[in-house]
Design a protein around this motif. Structure first.
Motif, PDB file in Angstrom:
ATOM      1  N   THR A  75       0.822  -1.213   0.000  1.00  0.00           N
ATOM      2  CA  THR A  75       0.000   0.000   0.000  1.00  0.00           C
ATOM      3  C   THR A  75       0.860   1.269   0.000  1.00  0.00           C
ATOM      4  O   THR A  75       1.768   1.401   0.823  1.00  0.00           O
ATOM      5  CB  THR A  75      -0.921  -0.017   1.233  1.00  0.00           C
ATOM      6  OG1 THR A  75      -1.700  -1.204   1.167  1.00  0.00           O
ATOM      7  CG2 THR A  75      -1.848   1.194   1.253  1.00  0.00           C
ATOM      8  N   GLY A  76       0.552   2.131  -0.930  1.00  0.00           N
ATOM      9  CA  GLY A  76       1.230   3.427  -0.981  1.00  0.00           C
ATOM     10  C   GLY A  76       2.471   3.456  -1.845  1.00  0.00           C
ATOM     11  O   GLY A  76       3.025   4.521  -2.105  1.00  0.00           O
ATOM     12  N   GLU A  77       2.928   2.283  -2.270  1.00  0.00           N
ATOM     13  CA  GLU A  77       4.167   2.225  -3.045  1.00  0.00           C
ATOM     14  C   GLU A  77       3.911   2.419  -4.541  1.00  0.00           C
ATOM     15  O   GLU A  77       2.814   2.140  -5.040  1.00  0.00           O
ATOM     16  CB  GLU A  77       4.822   0.843  -2.858  1.00  0.00           C
ATOM     17  CG  GLU A  77       5.269   0.562  -1.454  1.00  0.00           C
ATOM     18  CD  GLU A  77       6.670   1.075  -1.193  1.00  0.00           C
ATOM     19  OE1 GLU A  77       7.630   0.396  -1.548  1.00  0.00           O
ATOM     20  OE2 GLU A  77       6.784   2.183  -0.640  1.00  0.00           O
ATOM     21  N   ILE A  78       4.937   2.838  -5.248  1.00  0.00           N
ATOM     22  CA  ILE A  78       4.876   2.990  -6.709  1.00  0.00           C
ATOM     23  C   ILE A  78       6.016   2.149  -7.296  1.00  0.00           C
ATOM     24  O   ILE A  78       7.172   2.308  -6.879  1.00  0.00           O
ATOM     25  CB  ILE A  78       5.116   4.473  -7.120  1.00  0.00           C
ATOM     26  CG1 ILE A  78       4.167   5.427  -6.395  1.00  0.00           C
ATOM     27  CG2 ILE A  78       5.039   4.628  -8.637  1.00  0.00           C
ATOM     28  CD1 ILE A  78       2.814   5.612  -6.991  1.00  0.00           C
ATOM     29  N   SER A  79       5.697   1.289  -8.218  1.00  0.00           N
ATOM     30  CA  SER A  79       6.743   0.430  -8.785  1.00  0.00           C
ATOM     31  C   SER A  79       7.449   1.123  -9.952  1.00  0.00           C
ATOM     32  O   SER A  79       6.911   2.042 -10.583  1.00  0.00           O
ATOM     33  CB  SER A  79       6.152  -0.893  -9.279  1.00  0.00           C
ATOM     34  OG  SER A  79       5.400  -0.672 -10.461  1.00  0.00           O
ATOM     35  N   GLY A  80       8.629   0.611 -10.243  1.00  0.00           N
ATOM     36  CA  GLY A  80       9.362   1.119 -11.401  1.00  0.00           C
ATOM     37  C   GLY A  80       8.572   0.910 -12.686  1.00  0.00           C
ATOM     38  O   GLY A  80       8.571   1.770 -13.570  1.00  0.00           O
ATOM     39  N   GLY A  81       7.890  -0.241 -12.774  1.00  0.00           N
ATOM     40  CA  GLY A  81       7.093  -0.524 -13.977  1.00  0.00           C
ATOM     41  C   GLY A  81       5.988   0.508 -14.180  1.00  0.00           C
ATOM     42  O   GLY A  81       5.685   0.890 -15.316  1.00  0.00           O
ATOM     43  N   MET A  82       5.393   0.961 -13.077  1.00  0.00           N
ATOM     44  CA  MET A  82       4.338   1.989 -13.183  1.00  0.00           C
ATOM     45  C   MET A  82       4.929   3.298 -13.706  1.00  0.00           C
ATOM     46  O   MET A  82       4.349   3.965 -14.565  1.00  0.00           O
ATOM     47  CB  MET A  82       3.696   2.221 -11.815  1.00  0.00           C
ATOM     48  CG  MET A  82       2.873   1.056 -11.307  1.00  0.00           C
ATOM     49  SD  MET A  82       2.394   1.364  -9.589  1.00  0.00           S
ATOM     50  CE  MET A  82       1.466  -0.129  -9.253  1.00  0.00           C
ATOM     51  N   LEU A  83       6.094   3.660 -13.180  1.00  0.00           N
ATOM     52  CA  LEU A  83       6.743   4.901 -13.642  1.00  0.00           C
ATOM     53  C   LEU A  83       7.069   4.785 -15.130  1.00  0.00           C
ATOM     54  O   LEU A  83       6.819   5.715 -15.912  1.00  0.00           O
ATOM     55  CB  LEU A  83       8.020   5.167 -12.839  1.00  0.00           C
ATOM     56  CG  LEU A  83       7.835   5.449 -11.345  1.00  0.00           C
ATOM     57  CD1 LEU A  83       9.195   5.597 -10.663  1.00  0.00           C
ATOM     58  CD2 LEU A  83       6.998   6.703 -11.116  1.00  0.00           C
ATOM     59  N   LYS A  84       7.582   3.634 -15.503  1.00  0.00           N
ATOM     60  CA  LYS A  84       7.963   3.420 -16.906  1.00  0.00           C
ATOM     61  C   LYS A  84       6.725   3.504 -17.803  1.00  0.00           C
ATOM     62  O   LYS A  84       6.780   4.054 -18.908  1.00  0.00           O
ATOM     63  CB  LYS A  84       8.630   2.044 -17.012  1.00  0.00           C
ATOM     64  CG  LYS A  84       9.243   1.743 -18.337  1.00  0.00           C
ATOM     65  CD  LYS A  84      10.510   2.544 -18.561  1.00  0.00           C
ATOM     66  CE  LYS A  84      11.042   2.298 -19.967  1.00  0.00           C
ATOM     67  NZ  LYS A  84      12.096   3.239 -20.323  1.00  0.00           N
ATOM     68  N   ASP A  85       5.634   2.974 -17.308  1.00  0.00           N
ATOM     69  CA  ASP A  85       4.382   2.952 -18.079  1.00  0.00           C
ATOM     70  C   ASP A  85       3.903   4.383 -18.384  1.00  0.00           C
ATOM     71  O   ASP A  85       3.168   4.610 -19.341  1.00  0.00           O
ATOM     72  CB  ASP A  85       3.337   2.200 -17.251  1.00  0.00           C
ATOM     73  CG  ASP A  85       2.205   1.647 -18.083  1.00  0.00           C
ATOM     74  OD1 ASP A  85       2.370   1.534 -19.312  1.00  0.00           O
ATOM     75  OD2 ASP A  85       1.150   1.337 -17.504  1.00  0.00           O
ATOM     76  N   PHE A  86       4.306   5.321 -17.547  1.00  0.00           N
ATOM     77  CA  PHE A  86       3.923   6.722 -17.767  1.00  0.00           C
ATOM     78  C   PHE A  86       5.093   7.540 -18.322  1.00  0.00           C
ATOM     79  O   PHE A  86       5.170   8.751 -18.118  1.00  0.00           O
ATOM     80  CB  PHE A  86       3.350   7.331 -16.483  1.00  0.00           C
ATOM     81  CG  PHE A  86       1.925   6.874 -16.224  1.00  0.00           C
ATOM     82  CD1 PHE A  86       0.846   7.637 -16.647  1.00  0.00           C
ATOM     83  CD2 PHE A  86       1.681   5.658 -15.623  1.00  0.00           C
ATOM     84  CE1 PHE A  86      -0.461   7.199 -16.455  1.00  0.00           C
ATOM     85  CE2 PHE A  86       0.374   5.198 -15.429  1.00  0.00           C
ATOM     86  CZ  PHE A  86      -0.700   5.973 -15.843  1.00  0.00           C
TER      87      PHE A  86
END
Ligand code: PEP
Length: 251
Positions: A75-86
């Motif tokens: 909960t509350g975390e952001i993954s590298g894959g999510m950042l890359k996706d944006f």
């Protein structure tokens, strides 16, 4: 020849409106920056609008932290894959505010470095000593320990895939800048430490300075041989100031 990188760290600042204005100002002025790459590291919630505004521009963007996990119940975390996706290119790793307020250890920071790389991001890996450590004369030992943690985890080749930001903690957000000579001394030390493992990585890796860099002091700092750009907090929140730092790096 290392290209200068001027990266903004917005920290936890901004509103939908102020971010839209900042992005518009950066886009319209970035043509004056001829040599440096410009990047902004936005709070996660503003990354989609940053992507929308900056796609097709000369400005890159990134996140301010990355989870060591790829996905799941965190909960509350952001993954590298999510950042890359944006569309993020960069992720700041091991900022002193995360080390201090969130208890991030050298080992955790090294793990985050690897997680960012695995997601296809370039880590902007922050190191730096506190005022107390500087006064105790242990600046080099502290910075060496922080750099070694990444080398110990993935080797010098892994370190070489990131960017290092030397940020003396006593200079962050305080208005106290390290003098160009003080900063150069530590940058040269970091580069020599890396050279102890690989001269090629040492020659290629960008080492940014961070800590109250502003339009008034940027040119002198950026003129130093081992200072390859800046990680900019406060002054990255005003388009004119941030661009002026980029312009100070023009060849
Ligand atoms: C930072 O937080 O990375 C930083 C360098 O902040 P400031 O420029 O405000 O000192």
């Amino acid at each position: 020849m290392r290209q200068p990188l001027v990266a903004g760290n917005w920290k936890m600042n901004g509103t939908r409106q102020s971010v839209a204005e900042l992005l518009a100002g950066l886009k319209s002025g970035v043509g004056q920056v001829t040599t440096a790459e410009m990047a902004v590291c936005a709070p996660a919630i503003f990354i989609p609008m940053t992507e929308e505004a900056l796609t097709g521009s000369a400005i890159s963007w990134g996140g301010q932290d990355v989870s060591v996990h790829e996905s799941g119940a965190y909960t509350g975390e952001i993954s590298g894959g999510m950042l890359k996706d944006f569309g993020c290119k960069y992720a700041i790793i091991g900022h002193s505010e995360r080390r201090t307020y969130h208890g991030e250890s050298d080992e955790l920071v090294a793990e985050k470095f690897e997680a960012a790389l695995n997601a296809g991001l370039v880590p902007i890996f922050c190191v730096g000593e506190t005022l107390e450590e500087r006064e105790q004369g242990v600046t080099e030992a502290v910075v060496a320990r922080q750099v070694d943690a990444v080398i110990n985890r993935g080797g010098v080749e892994m370190l070489g895939k990131g960017v290092i930001a030397y940020e003396p903690v006593w200079a962050i957000g305080t208005g106290k800048t390290a003098s160009p000579e003080q900063a150069q001394e530590v940058h040269a030390f970091i580069r020599s430490r890396v050279a102890g493992h690989s001269q090629a990585v040492a020659d290629g890796i960008q080492i940014l300075y961070g800590g109250s860099m502003n339009p008034g002091n940027a040119a002198q700092l950026l003129a130093k041989a081992d200072i390859d750009g800046g990680l900019i907090g406060g002054a990255s929140l005003k388009a004119a100031d941030f661009l002026a730092i980029g312009i100070a790096a023009n060849a």
